[in-house]
Design a protein around this motif. Sequence first.
Motif, PDB file in Angstrom:
ATOM      1  N   SER A 111       0.904  -1.308  -0.012  1.00 24.21           N
ATOM      2  CA  SER A 111       0.110   0.197   0.059  1.00 24.21           C
ATOM      3  C   SER A 111       0.766   1.332  -0.081  1.00 24.21           C
ATOM      4  O   SER A 111       0.177   2.351  -0.269  1.00 24.21           O
ATOM      5  N   VAL A 112       2.262   1.375   0.297  1.00 20.63           N
ATOM      6  CA  VAL A 112       2.998   2.455   0.356  1.00 20.63           C
ATOM      7  C   VAL A 112       4.115   2.253  -0.455  1.00 20.63           C
ATOM      8  O   VAL A 112       5.314   2.768  -0.033  1.00 20.63           O
ATOM      9  N   SER A 113       3.800   1.407  -1.700  1.00 15.97           N
ATOM     10  CA  SER A 113       5.017   1.361  -2.477  1.00 15.97           C
ATOM     11  C   SER A 113       5.237   2.263  -3.500  1.00 15.97           C
ATOM     12  O   SER A 113       6.102   2.181  -4.293  1.00 15.97           O
ATOM     13  N   GLY A 114       4.506   3.196  -3.633  1.00 19.10           N
ATOM     14  CA  GLY A 114       4.396   4.402  -4.507  1.00 19.10           C
ATOM     15  C   GLY A 114       4.270   3.919  -5.959  1.00 19.10           C
ATOM     16  O   GLY A 114       3.506   2.906  -6.171  1.00 19.10           O
ATOM     17  N   HIS A 115       4.922   4.471  -6.891  1.00 25.75           N
ATOM     18  CA  HIS A 115       4.759   3.866  -8.278  1.00 25.75           C
ATOM     19  C   HIS A 115       6.209   3.179  -8.542  1.00 25.75           C
ATOM     20  O   HIS A 115       6.513   3.179  -9.629  1.00 25.75           O
ATOM     21  N   SER A 116       6.531   2.531  -7.754  1.00 21.41           N
ATOM     22  CA  SER A 116       7.758   1.584  -8.063  1.00 21.41           C
ATOM     23  C   SER A 116       7.299   0.509  -8.913  1.00 21.41           C
ATOM     24  O   SER A 116       6.356   0.065  -8.860  1.00 21.41           O
ATOM     25  N   SER A 165      -8.767   0.914  -8.882  1.00 21.95           N
ATOM     26  CA  SER A 165      -7.768   0.357  -7.695  1.00 21.95           C
ATOM     27  C   SER A 165      -8.571   0.384  -6.295  1.00 21.95           C
ATOM     28  O   SER A 165      -8.823   1.779  -6.014  1.00 21.95           O
ATOM     29  N   GLY A 166      -8.967  -0.477  -5.633  1.00 23.06           N
ATOM     30  CA  GLY A 166      -9.574  -0.169  -4.506  1.00 23.06           C
ATOM     31  C   GLY A 166     -10.394  -1.519  -4.094  1.00 23.06           C
ATOM     32  O   GLY A 166     -10.411  -2.454  -4.759  1.00 23.06           O
ATOM     33  N   VAL A 167     -11.182  -1.500  -3.037  1.00 23.35           N
ATOM     34  CA  VAL A 167     -11.329  -0.235  -2.042  1.00 23.35           C
ATOM     35  C   VAL A 167     -10.075  -0.367  -1.052  1.00 23.35           C
ATOM     36  O   VAL A 167      -9.909  -1.405  -0.445  1.00 23.35           O
ATOM     37  N   ASN A 168      -9.386   0.513  -0.993  1.00 24.35           N
ATOM     38  CA  ASN A 168      -8.264   0.698   0.040  1.00 24.35           C
ATOM     39  C   ASN A 168      -8.478   1.249   1.244  1.00 24.35           C
ATOM     40  O   ASN A 168      -9.196   2.324   1.359  1.00 24.35           O
ATOM     41  N   ARG A 169      -7.699   0.684   2.447  1.00 32.18           N
ATOM     42  CA  ARG A 169      -8.016   1.036   3.600  1.00 32.18           C
ATOM     43  C   ARG A 169      -7.157   2.291   4.095  1.00 32.18           C
ATOM     44  O   ARG A 169      -5.796   2.056   4.141  1.00 32.18           O
ATOM     45  N   TYR A 179       2.988   8.419  -1.836  1.00 35.57           N
ATOM     46  CA  TYR A 179       3.237   7.284  -1.349  1.00 35.57           C
ATOM     47  C   TYR A 179       2.375   6.043  -1.933  1.00 35.57           C
ATOM     48  O   TYR A 179       3.095   4.739  -1.771  1.00 35.57           O
ATOM     49  N   SER A 180       1.257   6.184  -2.129  1.00 40.21           N
ATOM     50  CA  SER A 180       0.065   5.407  -2.287  1.00 40.21           C
ATOM     51  C   SER A 180       0.403   4.137  -3.570  1.00 40.21           C
ATOM     52  O   SER A 180       0.364   4.879  -4.553  1.00 40.21           O
ATOM     53  N   GLY A 181       0.322   2.938  -3.075  1.00 43.12           N
ATOM     54  CA  GLY A 181       0.550   2.110  -4.249  1.00 43.12           C
ATOM     55  C   GLY A 181      -0.792   2.012  -4.869  1.00 43.12           C
ATOM     56  O   GLY A 181      -0.871   1.570  -6.282  1.00 43.12           O
ATOM     57  N   ALA A 182      -1.876   2.164  -4.141  1.00 48.95           N
ATOM     58  CA  ALA A 182      -3.104   1.999  -4.829  1.00 48.95           C
ATOM     59  C   ALA A 182      -3.311   3.246  -6.127  1.00 48.95           C
ATOM     60  O   ALA A 182      -3.761   2.939  -6.995  1.00 48.95           O
ATOM     61  N   LEU A 197      -9.905   4.472 -12.018  1.00 51.70           N
ATOM     62  CA  LEU A 197     -10.423   5.120 -10.715  1.00 51.70           C
ATOM     63  C   LEU A 197      -9.678   4.474  -9.545  1.00 51.70           C
ATOM     64  O   LEU A 197      -9.456   3.153  -9.656  1.00 51.70           O
ATOM     65  N   CYS A 198      -9.305   5.270  -8.354  1.00 56.47           N
ATOM     66  CA  CYS A 198      -8.871   4.955  -7.305  1.00 56.47           C
ATOM     67  C   CYS A 198      -9.855   5.177  -6.129  1.00 56.47           C
ATOM     68  O   CYS A 198     -10.158   6.340  -5.977  1.00 56.47           O
TER      69      CYS A 198
END
Length: 397
Positions: A111-116, A165-169, A179-182, A197-198
């Motif tokens: 979830s915090v992998s960014g756009h890596s 992309s979701g639904v993310n907590r 930071y968001s991977g989502a 959509l995210c």
Amino acid sequence: MATSVRNNFMPQSLISNLQQVLISKNNAVEEGKKIHEQPPTPAGAHCSGPDAADADVEVEEEEKDCSYTKPVVLVTNGEGIESPGLTFLIQALLHDARFDIHVCAPQSDRSVSGHSVTTRETLTACSVEISGATAFQVTGTPADCVSLALSGALFSWSKPVLVISGVNRGSSCGHNMFYSGAVAGAREALICGVPSLCISFNWKKDVSCESDLKDAVDVSLPLIHAALRDIEKGAFPKNCFLNIEIPSSPLTNKGFKVTRQSLWRSSLSWQAVSANRHPSVGGHFMSNQQSLGIKLAQLSRDASAAGAARRLNSHRKNVEIESVGVAGKFSSQQTVKKYFRLEFVEKEQENVDEDLDYRALEDGFVAITPLSLNPNNWFETQSSVSNWLAVVLANEQ
């Protein structure tokens, strides 16, 4: 001109057979004329009788099956394939039965992998069962998942009509979206030319519960349906994706609101920790050490006695010290190993404009923030999404 048949040259039996053939041929020609002379059946007319009615229904169903293909929707997320928010979304989309749902999500929480993205490593995609959808879990980031899915290497398609992309907590407002991977999963879809959509839920620690994620899905469904409908019509906003934030009380939200990205972000808190306080860290470390020990044992069997002695002396010199305090002075022959853990700490932000994502979300609105790859056309993008949402809300009334 009359034509006579001379019986003395042909047997009577053969003449009789020829006459029968000519009579049959003439009858067939007459039947063919009658068929061609019948008027064509008018459009919309149906044959009478139960058998004819059943035949008409079968033909219509066959025509529908041949002409209609369900639009494909690709679903991913940042928290991994086992996230309840992902499961609730997939179940809701499958229940609608209008879409062909494909899933490609990380195997674990990214979830915090960014756009890596992952390079110089081999990723594994493994099929999984999620409520009947075509689903794969991938040992990569959300951006990896979307890129792989859209490449055509994993699924046999040209491209889906929409990526969700979701639904993310947890919120992806403000600078948190970097930071968001989502968010990166939705952004990767836009880079590949697919609308996306995210969807994130503003999870509150010790307050929110799993059922809130299902409510967040219910709140987001009208936007998903509107997006799919207008994508087919060519009326969905182009050159951007929508970052949709659901408030912590989904069913009592104050409505949808188009917002701008704020400068808000969670505080980053680094804590020095001990390996035995966090079994996941220590366990991972020991697993690597055990694996390394096995490899060294295998190599030592083929190594010379002198080489083994040199390695033994080298290990004796390097003393590994675990420390959670401030680094002091250590010998050059000592290796210091420290463990740290990063946590996001929420913080309040005052005097924030009402049209910013963070403020609208905290005020109970469903915040819809258009994000573009080109920051120079921000005003045009904002106006386009605002106009689109106004039409959507008008149609819902």
